[in-house]
Design an enzyme around this catalytic site. Structure first.
Site, mmCIF file in Angstrom:
data_model
loop_
_atom_site.group_PDB
_atom_site.id
_atom_site.type_symbol
_atom_site.label_atom_id
_atom_site.label_comp_id
_atom_site.label_asym_id
_atom_site.label_seq_id
_atom_site.Cartn_x
_atom_site.Cartn_y
_atom_site.Cartn_z
ATOM 1 N N CYS A 79 0.802 -1.236 0.000
ATOM 2 C CA CYS A 79 0.000 0.000 0.000
ATOM 3 C C CYS A 79 0.831 1.280 0.000
ATOM 4 C CB CYS A 79 -0.947 0.000 1.192
ATOM 5 S SG CYS A 79 -0.112 0.162 2.795
ATOM 6 N N CYS A 127 -2.720 -1.521 5.733
ATOM 7 C CA CYS A 127 -3.330 -2.635 4.989
ATOM 8 C C CYS A 127 -3.297 -3.967 5.738
ATOM 9 C CB CYS A 127 -2.685 -2.788 3.620
ATOM 10 S SG CYS A 127 -0.983 -3.418 3.672
ATOM 11 N N CYS A 148 12.845 -7.256 12.554
ATOM 12 C CA CYS A 148 13.375 -8.164 11.539
ATOM 13 C C CYS A 148 12.314 -8.266 10.443
ATOM 14 C CB CYS A 148 13.653 -9.513 12.197
ATOM 15 S SG CYS A 148 14.488 -10.673 11.137
#
Length: 160
Positions: A79, A127, A148
């Protein structure tokens, strides 16, 4: 007496199971950007879809973004929401792009039990795309956190 105690214990176990199922169903969050699986599949590469929409993990050391040391912003591949600034990226040696913090309010922390114990999952707050996980083994001179992140979940926008 033993029959009554057993019956009470059984009733308690059944009521706890029912409540746990209801609470997990109620926790579904609605995001600003919602698309069907078919729409996401047309917008994302197969690897990005696997990571972002199916909570997958790319192979360690496979993302070119792991060695990206340019100035700029890392955005959500789905997005385009800005997620991480390059100045917060560091080499953790893990094989995935690592950051000691996210852009405030753009990354959601959730709990993931997929491997049998609780981990802090990181998601795009716009999103709901899966980004990676947070650990408490980051640089002690900054936040102590290691975000991570799967490189397939990100795109890099260079600073002008």
């Amino acid at each position: 007496m033993k029959k009554v105690a057993s019956l009470i214990l059984l009733m308690l176990m059944i009521s706890c199971i029912g409540n746990a199922q209801n609470s997990s169903e109620e926790k579904k969050k609605t995001y600003k950007i919602n698309k069907t699986d078919a729409e996401w599949k047309t917008l994302l590469s197969p690897l990005a879809y696997y990571v972002l929409r199916e909570s997958g993990t790319e192979r360690a050391f496979s993302s070119p973004l792991n060695d990206n040391h340019k100035k700029g912003t890392f955005v959500c591949a789905a997005c385009k929401t800005p997620l991480y600034k390059s100045e917060h990226k560091y080499d953790s040696g893990s094989g995935w792009p690592s950051f000691d913090r996210a852009i405030k309010e753009n990354v959601e922390l959730d709990v993931d039990y997929k491997i049998g114990y609780a981990r802090t999952e990181l998601k795009c707050n716009t999103c709901g795309g899966h980004l990676g996980h947070s650990f408490d083994d980051g640089p002690t001179e900054t936040t102590g956190k290691r975000h991570c992140i799967n490189g397939a979940a990100l795109e890099f926008v260079a600073k002008n």
